[in-house]
Motif scaffolding. Structure first.
Motif, PDB file in Angstrom:
ATOM      1  N   THR A 217      18.448  -5.472 -20.245  1.00 47.50           N
ATOM      2  CA  THR A 217      17.350  -5.799 -20.943  1.00 47.50           C
ATOM      3  C   THR A 217      16.774  -7.158 -20.798  1.00 47.50           C
ATOM      4  OG1 THR A 217      17.670  -4.201 -22.661  1.00 47.50           O
ATOM      5  CG2 THR A 217      16.116  -5.472 -23.384  1.00 47.50           C
ATOM      6  N   GLU A 218      15.924  -7.524 -20.620  1.00 44.60           N
ATOM      7  CA  GLU A 218      15.294  -9.036 -20.364  1.00 44.60           C
ATOM      8  C   GLU A 218      16.139  -9.806 -19.705  1.00 44.60           C
ATOM      9  OE1 GLU A 218      13.882 -10.108 -24.406  1.00 44.60           O
ATOM     10  OE2 GLU A 218      12.684  -8.281 -24.597  1.00 44.60           O
ATOM     11  N   GLY A 219      16.795  -9.394 -18.778  1.00 46.34           N
ATOM     12  CA  GLY A 219      17.645 -10.111 -17.636  1.00 46.34           C
ATOM     13  C   GLY A 219      19.217 -10.109 -17.970  1.00 46.34           C
ATOM     14  N   LYS A 220      19.736  -9.531 -18.951  1.00 43.58           N
ATOM     15  CA  LYS A 220      21.022  -9.458 -19.445  1.00 43.58           C
ATOM     16  C   LYS A 220      21.388  -8.052 -19.759  1.00 43.58           C
ATOM     17  CE  LYS A 220      21.104 -14.128 -19.814  1.00 43.58           C
ATOM     18  NZ  LYS A 220      21.997 -14.901 -18.960  1.00 43.58           N
ATOM     19  N   PRO A 221      22.657  -7.908 -19.620  1.00 41.90           N
ATOM     20  CA  PRO A 221      23.425  -6.559 -19.892  1.00 41.90           C
ATOM     21  C   PRO A 221      23.220  -6.222 -21.295  1.00 41.90           C
ATOM     22  CG  PRO A 221      24.950  -7.934 -18.638  1.00 41.90           C
ATOM     23  CD  PRO A 221      23.943  -8.805 -18.881  1.00 41.90           C
ATOM     24  N   LEU A 437      26.312  -3.210 -13.224  1.00 41.59           N
ATOM     25  CA  LEU A 437      26.937  -4.229 -13.717  1.00 41.59           C
ATOM     26  C   LEU A 437      28.012  -4.805 -12.745  1.00 41.59           C
ATOM     27  CD1 LEU A 437      27.117  -2.229 -17.054  1.00 41.59           C
ATOM     28  CD2 LEU A 437      26.024  -4.398 -16.912  1.00 41.59           C
ATOM     29  N   ASP A 438      28.831  -4.303 -12.091  1.00 43.76           N
ATOM     30  CA  ASP A 438      29.710  -4.694 -11.153  1.00 43.76           C
ATOM     31  C   ASP A 438      29.076  -5.737 -10.486  1.00 43.76           C
ATOM     32  OD1 ASP A 438      31.736  -3.233 -12.346  1.00 43.76           O
ATOM     33  OD2 ASP A 438      32.005  -1.865 -10.770  1.00 43.76           O
ATOM     34  N   MET A 439      28.025  -5.435  -9.744  1.00 45.48           N
ATOM     35  CA  MET A 439      27.336  -6.230  -8.863  1.00 45.48           C
ATOM     36  C   MET A 439      26.676  -7.704  -9.646  1.00 45.48           C
ATOM     37  SD  MET A 439      25.383  -3.869  -6.212  1.00 45.48           S
ATOM     38  CE  MET A 439      24.594  -2.899  -7.360  1.00 45.48           C
ATOM     39  N   TYR A 440      26.147  -7.256 -10.838  1.00 44.00           N
ATOM     40  CA  TYR A 440      25.762  -8.214 -11.754  1.00 44.00           C
ATOM     41  C   TYR A 440      26.851  -9.421 -12.030  1.00 44.00           C
ATOM     42  CZ  TYR A 440      23.642 -10.734 -15.985  1.00 44.00           C
ATOM     43  OH  TYR A 440      23.282 -11.693 -16.796  1.00 44.00           O
ATOM     44  N   ASN A 441      27.869  -8.854 -12.387  1.00 43.74           N
ATOM     45  CA  ASN A 441      28.995  -9.717 -12.754  1.00 43.74           C
ATOM     46  C   ASN A 441      29.816 -10.317 -11.674  1.00 43.74           C
ATOM     47  OD1 ASN A 441      28.708  -9.571 -15.725  1.00 43.74           O
ATOM     48  ND2 ASN A 441      29.499  -7.422 -15.551  1.00 43.74           N
ATOM     49  N   GLY A 442      29.556  -9.583 -10.360  1.00 45.37           N
ATOM     50  CA  GLY A 442      30.125 -10.134  -9.044  1.00 45.37           C
ATOM     51  C   GLY A 442      29.390 -10.763  -8.193  1.00 45.37           C
ATOM     52  N   GLU A 443      28.953 -10.078  -7.158  1.00 45.44           N
ATOM     53  CA  GLU A 443      28.195 -11.001  -6.158  1.00 45.44           C
ATOM     54  C   GLU A 443      26.882 -11.399  -6.609  1.00 45.44           C
ATOM     55  OE1 GLU A 443      26.290  -7.564  -3.460  1.00 45.44           O
ATOM     56  OE2 GLU A 443      28.172  -6.723  -4.199  1.00 45.44           O
ATOM     57  N   TRP A 444      26.240 -10.864  -7.698  1.00 43.00           N
ATOM     58  CA  TRP A 444      25.026 -11.448  -8.109  1.00 43.00           C
ATOM     59  C   TRP A 444      25.009 -12.782  -8.733  1.00 43.00           C
ATOM     60  CZ3 TRP A 444      21.897  -6.604 -10.219  1.00 43.00           C
ATOM     61  CH2 TRP A 444      21.710  -5.760  -9.451  1.00 43.00           C
ATOM     62  N   GLY A 445      26.367 -12.930  -9.291  1.00 43.69           N
ATOM     63  CA  GLY A 445      26.448 -14.204 -10.076  1.00 43.69           C
ATOM     64  C   GLY A 445      25.719 -14.289 -11.351  1.00 43.69           C
ATOM     65  N   GLY A 446      25.312 -13.019 -11.949  1.00 41.57           N
ATOM     66  CA  GLY A 446      24.600 -12.822 -13.236  1.00 41.57           C
ATOM     67  C   GLY A 446      22.984 -13.269 -12.995  1.00 41.57           C
ATOM     68  N   ASP A 447      22.467 -13.172 -11.605  1.00 42.45           N
ATOM     69  CA  ASP A 447      21.301 -13.368 -11.459  1.00 42.45           C
ATOM     70  C   ASP A 447      20.528 -12.079 -11.097  1.00 42.45           C
ATOM     71  OD1 ASP A 447      18.643 -13.950 -10.245  1.00 42.45           O
ATOM     72  OD2 ASP A 447      19.323 -14.820  -8.242  1.00 42.45           O
ATOM     73  N   ILE A 448      19.657 -11.846 -12.222  1.00 47.26           N
ATOM     74  CA  ILE A 448      19.103 -10.329 -12.382  1.00 47.26           C
ATOM     75  C   ILE A 448      18.325 -10.027 -11.214  1.00 47.26           C
ATOM     76  CG2 ILE A 448      17.244 -10.862 -13.750  1.00 47.26           C
ATOM     77  CD1 ILE A 448      19.413  -7.730 -14.032  1.00 47.26           C
ATOM     78  N   GLU A 449      17.611 -10.991 -10.775  1.00 48.30           N
ATOM     79  CA  GLU A 449      16.410 -10.726  -9.751  1.00 48.30           C
ATOM     80  C   GLU A 449      17.085 -10.387  -8.544  1.00 48.30           C
ATOM     81  OE1 GLU A 449      14.226 -14.359  -8.882  1.00 48.30           O
ATOM     82  OE2 GLU A 449      13.039 -14.237 -10.869  1.00 48.30           O
ATOM     83  N   ARG A 450      18.385 -10.281  -8.265  1.00 46.50           N
ATOM     84  CA  ARG A 450      18.961  -9.637  -7.072  1.00 46.50           C
ATOM     85  C   ARG A 450      18.972  -8.073  -7.018  1.00 46.50           C
ATOM     86  NH1 ARG A 450      23.252 -12.656  -5.099  1.00 46.50           N
ATOM     87  NH2 ARG A 450      23.643 -10.909  -3.531  1.00 46.50           N
ATOM     88  N   VAL A 451      18.499  -7.525  -8.102  1.00 45.23           N
ATOM     89  CA  VAL A 451      18.270  -6.261  -8.135  1.00 45.23           C
ATOM     90  C   VAL A 451      17.168  -5.613  -7.609  1.00 45.23           C
ATOM     91  CG1 VAL A 451      16.839  -6.075 -10.405  1.00 45.23           C
ATOM     92  CG2 VAL A 451      18.509  -4.133 -10.057  1.00 45.23           C
ATOM     93  N   TYR A 452      15.991  -6.554  -7.232  1.00 46.19           N
ATOM     94  CA  TYR A 452      14.912  -6.208  -6.695  1.00 46.19           C
ATOM     95  C   TYR A 452      15.165  -5.819  -5.231  1.00 46.19           C
ATOM     96  CZ  TYR A 452      12.296  -7.272 -10.767  1.00 46.19           C
ATOM     97  OH  TYR A 452      11.647  -7.298 -12.179  1.00 46.19           O
ATOM     98  N   LYS A 453      16.318  -6.324  -4.533  1.00 50.06           N
ATOM     99  CA  LYS A 453      16.472  -5.992  -3.111  1.00 50.06           C
ATOM    100  C   LYS A 453      16.887  -4.516  -3.128  1.00 50.06           C
ATOM    101  CE  LYS A 453      21.331  -6.785  -2.308  1.00 50.06           C
ATOM    102  NZ  LYS A 453      22.084  -7.683  -1.470  1.00 50.06           N
ATOM    103  N   TYR A 454      17.122  -3.878  -4.271  1.00 51.30           N
ATOM    104  CA  TYR A 454      17.296  -2.151  -4.020  1.00 51.30           C
ATOM    105  C   TYR A 454      16.152  -1.431  -4.245  1.00 51.30           C
ATOM    106  CZ  TYR A 454      22.196  -3.846  -4.070  1.00 51.30           C
ATOM    107  OH  TYR A 454      23.225  -4.548  -3.801  1.00 51.30           O
ATOM    108  N   SER A 455      15.186  -1.957  -4.224  1.00 53.15           N
ATOM    109  CA  SER A 455      13.761  -1.047  -4.294  1.00 53.15           C
ATOM    110  C   SER A 455      13.749  -0.134  -3.133  1.00 53.15           C
ATOM    111  CB  SER A 455      12.466  -2.167  -4.111  1.00 53.15           C
ATOM    112  OG  SER A 455      12.526  -2.574  -3.033  1.00 53.15           O
ATOM    113  N   PHE A 456      12.996   0.903  -3.344  1.00 49.30           N
ATOM    114  CA  PHE A 456      12.573   1.826  -2.573  1.00 49.30           C
ATOM    115  C   PHE A 456      12.620   1.581  -1.007  1.00 49.30           C
ATOM    116  CE2 PHE A 456      11.624   4.294  -6.414  1.00 49.30           C
ATOM    117  CZ  PHE A 456      12.544   5.214  -6.489  1.00 49.30           C
TER     118      PHE A 456
END
Length: 456
Positions: A217-221, A437-456
């Motif tokens: 929510t709003e960029g954070k777990p 959450l594993d990716m957020y806390n790991g390879e993403w380094g807390g950068d929520i914008e990395r989630v957008y590369k998993y778009s359709f």
């Protein structure tokens, strides 16, 4: 949510209770006429800045809808604005903040369902490439505040957004920030409806767990695995929840009608416009005493509209809607109907699934529903086990049901392959949100914008 575009002048006025029961009873059909209707929503974002596009901006939601005309879709308007597109594959419509939904056509088998989903995603991706937008399969916006989201020009949404804060603290989040996958299924009789309703309602928390996909929510777990599911717990208690009366002896169409008569109204649709009746009583409407329309009695269309304004975990109209799953990618859009078709469309499988859950008390069912948004497969069930313990058995039952259906594609494959993504989740013990959450806390380094590369 439903899209209403016209007021039917010849719509019969409701004069008897039989007219309230009729649309539910009319859904009953022989097994060879049973169909599968799949609905799925996705978040729309501008690729340049990940913002949610507005309705009117160039390349925004209106332009995306209209661009579907090149694939044979036809515009549906409300108040002079395009709010949906209609075509052979169903309806493409708008959720309140521009989430794009395909309400698929009623189809005979899961091969057709997954092909339909694939066609739709290919079409919107092609349009998205042209307009610089992408589509994200999550249960909730991972980083947007309510204030950052647009509101679509649909009359019923204006009424609902005014009403939501009066009855719960998270209703606006439900409307603006969430996405789901749903499947609509048939029944052969009142007794068959009751068994399917009870079984799917009791097992809906398992679907919530398997598809849990809204941990930010709003960029954070946010402390949840399905925050979308949690949101429903504080949206509007008069129209949500686990419906204890469904598990009572004698449950049938009449009991559901009584429930719906106690669900407060949202609106009445007249002359192409939504009239605010939020919080008013359909029982008063039947007596000609609705404050929003003094002296008028409801039509059958008004009742059908009202049936679409309750949001329990499973909903009855002229079919049963499975409502427990977060939004997700193509494989999970195919997997949700596979799970429920396997469990509900074969009598032996349905009996076996009901046997698993029939002895649970209502208190135990409610406790499970409450714990699942945070714990997912680790949520405790009666007998000292967890959902993870029974998930393999439930999937095995679903697989047996699909095998028994023996609906084959051109390659000779049955429908069981669509369960494989759920098998993988259960085998790993990690639901989609935990992987995020594993990716957020790991390879993403807390950068929520990395989630957008998993778009359709």
């Amino acid at each position: 949510m439903s899209t209403r575009t016209t007021s039917e002048q010849a719509d019969p006025v409701i004069e008897s209770r039989d007219q309230l029961i009729a649309p539910l009873a009319a859904g009953a059909k022989p097994a060879d006429k049973w169909r599968i209707g799949t609905e799925h929503e996705k978040l729309v974002f501008r690729r340049k800045d990940f913002a949610a596009p507005s309705y009117d901006e160039p390349g925004g939601i209106r332009d995306i809808l209209l661009a579907l005309q090149e694939f044979g879709w036809q515009p549906v308007e409300e108040g002079g604005k395009v709010i949906a597109m209609s075509g052979d594959d169903g309806t493409v419509s708008l959720e309140p903040a521009g989430q794009l939904e395909l309400s698929g056509a009623p189809l005979e088998n899961l091969h057709q369902t997954c092909a339909e989903t694939g066609r739709h995603l290919e079409q919107v991706k092609a349009i998205g490439e042209r307009f610089g937008v992408g589509f994200l399969g999550l249960g909730m916006w991972p980083d947007k505040t309510r204030a950052e989201l647009p509101v679509m020009p649909k009359g019923r949404y204006e009424i609902m957004m005014r009403h939501m804060p009066r009855v719960g603290s998270l209703g606006l989040d439900m409307m603006l920030r969430t996405c789901t996958i749903q499947v609509n299924l048939d029944y052969s009789s009142e007794a068959d409806m009751a068994q399917k309703f009870r079984t799917s309602l009791a097992l809906q928390p398992l679907a919530t767990a398997l598809f849990a996909n809204s941990p930010f929510t709003e960029g954070k777990p946010n402390g949840f695995l399905s925050y979308r599911s949690h949101i429903w717990s504080d949206t509007d208690p008069a129209r949500t929840g686990m419906l204890p009366f469904v598990f009572e002896d004698g449950f049938g169409y009449e009991a559901y009608v009584d429930y719906m008569l106690d669900v407060p109204m949202y609106f009445v649709f007249r002359d192409g416009k939504y009239i605010d009746a939020a919080g008013q009583s359909f029982r008063d409407f039947l007596d000609g005493k609705l404050p929003a329309l003094p002296g008028e009695k409801p039509t059958e269309g008004d009742w059908w509209d009202h049936l679409s304004t309750a949001f329990p975990e499973v909903r009855l109209k002229s079919f049963l809607e499975m409502r427990g799953a977060d939004g997700g990618p193509w494989s999970r859009i195919c997997a949700l109907p596979a799970l429920w078709v396997g469990l509900l469309y074969d009598q032996s499988a349905l009996d076996a699934a009901w046997d698993l859950v029939k002895d649970w008390t209502m208190e135990e069912r409610e406790a499970l529903r409450t714990s699942v948004p945070k714990l997912a497969l680790d949520a405790p069930i009666p007998g000292g086990k967890t959902l993870h313990d029974i998930a393999p058995e439930v999937l095995a039952i679903a697989r047996s049901g699909l095998k028994s259906r023996a609906r084959l594609n051109s390659g000779g494959d049955n429908e069981t392959g669509f369960l494989e993504t759920l098998d993988e989740i259960v085998a790993s013990g990690k639901v989609p949100a935990q992987r995020l959450l594993d990716m957020y806390n790991g390879e993403w380094g807390g950068d929520i914008e990395r989630v957008y590369k998993y778009s359709f």
